[in-house]
Design a protein around this motif. Structure first.
Motif, PDB file in Angstrom:
ATOM      1  N   LEU A 173      -7.227  15.841 -25.925  1.00 18.64           N
ATOM      2  CA  LEU A 173      -5.856  16.250 -26.232  1.00 18.64           C
ATOM      3  C   LEU A 173      -5.087  15.022 -26.653  1.00 18.64           C
ATOM      4  O   LEU A 173      -5.306  13.923 -26.116  1.00 18.64           O
ATOM      5  N   MET A 174      -4.187  15.187 -27.636  1.00 25.62           N
ATOM      6  CA  MET A 174      -3.307  14.093 -28.041  1.00 25.62           C
ATOM      7  C   MET A 174      -1.886  14.625 -28.175  1.00 25.62           C
ATOM      8  O   MET A 174      -1.680  15.800 -28.504  1.00 25.62           O
ATOM      9  N   VAL A 175      -0.925  13.768 -27.895  1.00 24.45           N
ATOM     10  CA  VAL A 175       0.487  14.105 -28.063  1.00 24.45           C
ATOM     11  C   VAL A 175       1.128  13.045 -28.935  1.00 24.45           C
ATOM     12  O   VAL A 175       0.984  11.850 -28.680  1.00 24.45           O
ATOM     13  N   SER A 176       1.838  13.491 -29.973  1.00 24.62           N
ATOM     14  CA  SER A 176       2.582  12.590 -30.842  1.00 24.62           C
ATOM     15  C   SER A 176       4.056  12.655 -30.482  1.00 24.62           C
ATOM     16  O   SER A 176       4.681  13.709 -30.571  1.00 24.62           O
ATOM     17  N   THR A 177       4.615  11.518 -30.079  1.00 21.77           N
ATOM     18  CA  THR A 177       6.017  11.455 -29.673  1.00 21.77           C
ATOM     19  C   THR A 177       6.896  10.749 -30.697  1.00 21.77           C
ATOM     20  O   THR A 177       8.083  10.551 -30.455  1.00 21.77           O
ATOM     21  N   VAL A 178       6.331  10.382 -31.832  1.00 15.95           N
ATOM     22  CA  VAL A 178       7.064   9.621 -32.854  1.00 15.95           C
ATOM     23  C   VAL A 178       8.157  10.502 -33.455  1.00 15.95           C
ATOM     24  O   VAL A 178       7.865  11.628 -33.897  1.00 15.95           O
ATOM     25  N   PRO A 179       9.427  10.036 -33.506  1.00 19.29           N
ATOM     26  CA  PRO A 179      10.525  10.910 -33.918  1.00 19.29           C
ATOM     27  C   PRO A 179      10.698  11.081 -35.424  1.00 19.29           C
ATOM     28  O   PRO A 179      11.624  11.755 -35.856  1.00 19.29           O
ATOM     29  N   VAL A 180       9.819  10.489 -36.219  1.00 19.22           N
ATOM     30  CA  VAL A 180       9.895  10.647 -37.675  1.00 19.22           C
ATOM     31  C   VAL A 180       8.510  11.037 -38.191  1.00 19.22           C
ATOM     32  O   VAL A 180       7.495  10.855 -37.502  1.00 19.22           O
ATOM     33  N   ALA A 181       8.477  11.574 -39.396  1.00 26.57           N
ATOM     34  CA  ALA A 181       7.209  12.001 -39.984  1.00 26.57           C
ATOM     35  C   ALA A 181       6.352  10.791 -40.362  1.00 26.57           C
ATOM     36  O   ALA A 181       6.864   9.739 -40.750  1.00 26.57           O
ATOM     37  N   TYR A 182       5.039  10.961 -40.252  1.00 22.22           N
ATOM     38  CA  TYR A 182       4.076   9.931 -40.645  1.00 22.22           C
ATOM     39  C   TYR A 182       2.746  10.634 -40.904  1.00 22.22           C
ATOM     40  O   TYR A 182       2.549  11.775 -40.475  1.00 22.22           O
ATOM     41  N   PRO A 183       1.801  10.008 -41.615  1.00 27.91           N
ATOM     42  CA  PRO A 183       0.515  10.670 -41.887  1.00 27.91           C
ATOM     43  C   PRO A 183      -0.272  10.905 -40.596  1.00 27.91           C
ATOM     44  O   PRO A 183      -0.629   9.968 -39.892  1.00 27.91           O
ATOM     45  N   MET A 184      -0.550  12.165 -40.298  1.00 24.18           N
ATOM     46  CA  MET A 184      -1.188  12.509 -39.022  1.00 24.18           C
ATOM     47  C   MET A 184      -2.697  12.650 -39.101  1.00 24.18           C
ATOM     48  O   MET A 184      -3.368  12.662 -38.068  1.00 24.18           O
ATOM     49  N   GLN A 185      -3.273  12.756 -40.292  1.00 22.81           N
ATOM     50  CA  GLN A 185      -4.708  12.992 -40.378  1.00 22.81           C
ATOM     51  C   GLN A 185      -5.551  11.916 -39.687  1.00 22.81           C
ATOM     52  O   GLN A 185      -6.545  12.247 -39.021  1.00 22.81           O
ATOM     53  N   PRO A 186      -5.182  10.624 -39.796  1.00 19.40           N
ATOM     54  CA  PRO A 186      -5.991   9.624 -39.080  1.00 19.40           C
ATOM     55  C   PRO A 186      -6.100   9.896 -37.582  1.00 19.40           C
ATOM     56  O   PRO A 186      -7.116   9.579 -36.960  1.00 19.40           O
ATOM     57  N   PHE A 187      -5.056  10.492 -36.993  1.00 14.71           N
ATOM     58  CA  PHE A 187      -5.107  10.801 -35.565  1.00 14.71           C
ATOM     59  C   PHE A 187      -5.804  12.127 -35.296  1.00 14.71           C
ATOM     60  O   PHE A 187      -6.490  12.278 -34.282  1.00 14.71           O
ATOM     61  N   LEU A 188      -5.662  13.085 -36.198  1.00 20.77           N
ATOM     62  CA  LEU A 188      -6.440  14.316 -36.067  1.00 20.77           C
ATOM     63  C   LEU A 188      -7.937  14.010 -36.071  1.00 20.77           C
ATOM     64  O   LEU A 188      -8.720  14.681 -35.388  1.00 20.77           O
TER      65      LEU A 188
END
Length: 389
Positions: free
Chosen positions: A283-298
């Motif tokens: 499981l991962m949680v993203s807490t960053v308050p602005v958009a950024y490329p998420m595929q590297p973390f997926l």
């Protein structure tokens, strides 16, 4: 309002039991005290700190608080913390707010007045108010303890239509708040009150996905971004027994993450670390308050696992269908939690000795603190000491 379901009934029974318990100093000691108690239930003007434009500049301003009804509690606010949502709202990032704006949805204080039908609180108790102050109480979501998803419109703590008094709601950057007991949270005695204020948003926002996706001891849990929300995610997941790994853009936070209990922490620009962690997270949680490329973390998720976004509320960037399909990975969203679940994170934190890491400020430092949060200088929540107002 009434809500059905065993969770809700258990929640109210617990509140009634607490209210019935003896509390030193709660009983009225004199006619003068009784008179003061009655006065606290009346409509009043109270000191607040407001901004009147999108500059985010705050100044003292008087606001009106309604008279307490039979099911209302009056809370003298002691501590209110600054959430990044306050900044987004004040700056007009989510649409133009109604001015004057009094933010604040992480507040803790002392109960100084209770309506005649209140069962959860008595005077002298500590109470908290989070992101919402009312809902219809009748729709399917409310009856399922999901008041934040009320189908007839949740009343949020500030900059929301005030369905009781008219106008808009005013938040915790103020000396007092009046709220129905259903939306006030019990704060256990003996805890760090200032450190518990951030649980009312940052805590529940990260605790809810940990609960919903059923993070288990020993599972590998990734936290992307370690600010006000992220550091709470680390502490809560560590207390759950998970193996926590942090990804941050700030090198100085790597040591902090490990001090909070994370097993590993990396700069997310570290390509070797990203390769090493491919396909390893439950499981991962993203807490960053602005958009950024998420595929590297997926890409870091195991087969069939989920990355939950609780930070960026704008369009999501960089998620790609092909790799998500091959890994059958999910990108999900979550927003705060219901009242029963918020009480659960408060009780969990008290049991495990968890509180936010914070810097105490006075109300005249709010403007400066907003700037520091945007500049990533907060470590990790600014908490306003309203007793110094």
């Amino acid at each position: 309002m009434t809500r059905e379901g065993e969770d809700r009934r258990a929640f109210l029974r617990a509140g009634a039991a607490l209210a019935a318990a003896p509390l030193a100093g709660a009983a009225l000691a004199s006619p003068a005290a009784a008179q003061e108690s009655t006065a606290n239930l009346a409509a009043s003007e109270v000191q607040a700190w407001a901004t009147n434009d999108t500059s985010g500049t705050f100044a003292p301003q008087m606001i009106k608080r309604r008279a307490a009804g039979p099911k209302d509690v009056v809370i003298e606010i002691m501590y209110a913390s600054i959430c990044h949502s306050d900044i987004h709202t004040a700056h007009g990032d989510w649409g133009m707010p109604t001015f004057p704006l009094v933010p604040g949805h992480e507040m803790v204080g002392r109960v100084v007045g209770v309506g005649s039908e209140v069962i959860k609180f008595r005077e002298g108790d500590y109470a908290g108010v989070g992101c919402m102050v009312d809902s219809c109480g009748e729709c399917a979501n409310c009856l399922a303890d999901r008041e934040q998803n009320c189908l007839n419109g949740t009343t949020f703590t500030y900059n929301s239509e005030d369905k009781v008094s008219g106008g808009v709601t005013y938040g915790g950057y103020s000396k007092k708040v009046v709220v129905t007991e259903d939306f006030a949270l019990r704060i256990p005695p003996g805890v760090d009150l200032a450190g518990f204020a951030p649980l009312l948003c940052a805590g529940i926002t990260t605790f809810s996905p940990i609960n919903h996706w059923d993070l288990k001891p020993g599972e590998r849990f990734g936290v992307i971004g370690m600010g006000g929300l992220g550091h709470m995610a680390v502490k809560l997941a560590v207390a759950k027994g998970a193996e926590v790994v942090v990804f941050t853009t700030t090198e100085e936070k790597i040591a902090d993450a490990k001090a909070f209990g994370a097993k590993e922490a990396y700069l997310w620009t570290d390509e070797e670390a990203m390769k090493k962690n491919m396909g390893s997270f439950d499981l991962m949680v993203s807490t960053v308050p602005v958009a950024y490329p998420m595929q590297p973390f997926l890409n870091l998720l195991k087969l069939d696992k989920t990355l939950v976004n609780v930070g960026a509320l704008f369009p999501i960037e960089g998620a790609q269908g092909m790799p998500m399909g091959f890994g059958r990975q999910s990108l999900a969203g979550s927003m705060i939690g219901g009242i029963a679940e918020t009480q659960a994170v408060i009780d969990f934190a008290a049991h495990h000795g968890i509180a936010a890491s914070y810097e105490l400020i006075t109300p005249d430092q709010i403007t400066e603190a907003f700037v520091k949060v945007v500049n990533k200088e907060a470590r990790y929540r600014y908490v306003i000491d309203m007793t110094k107002a």
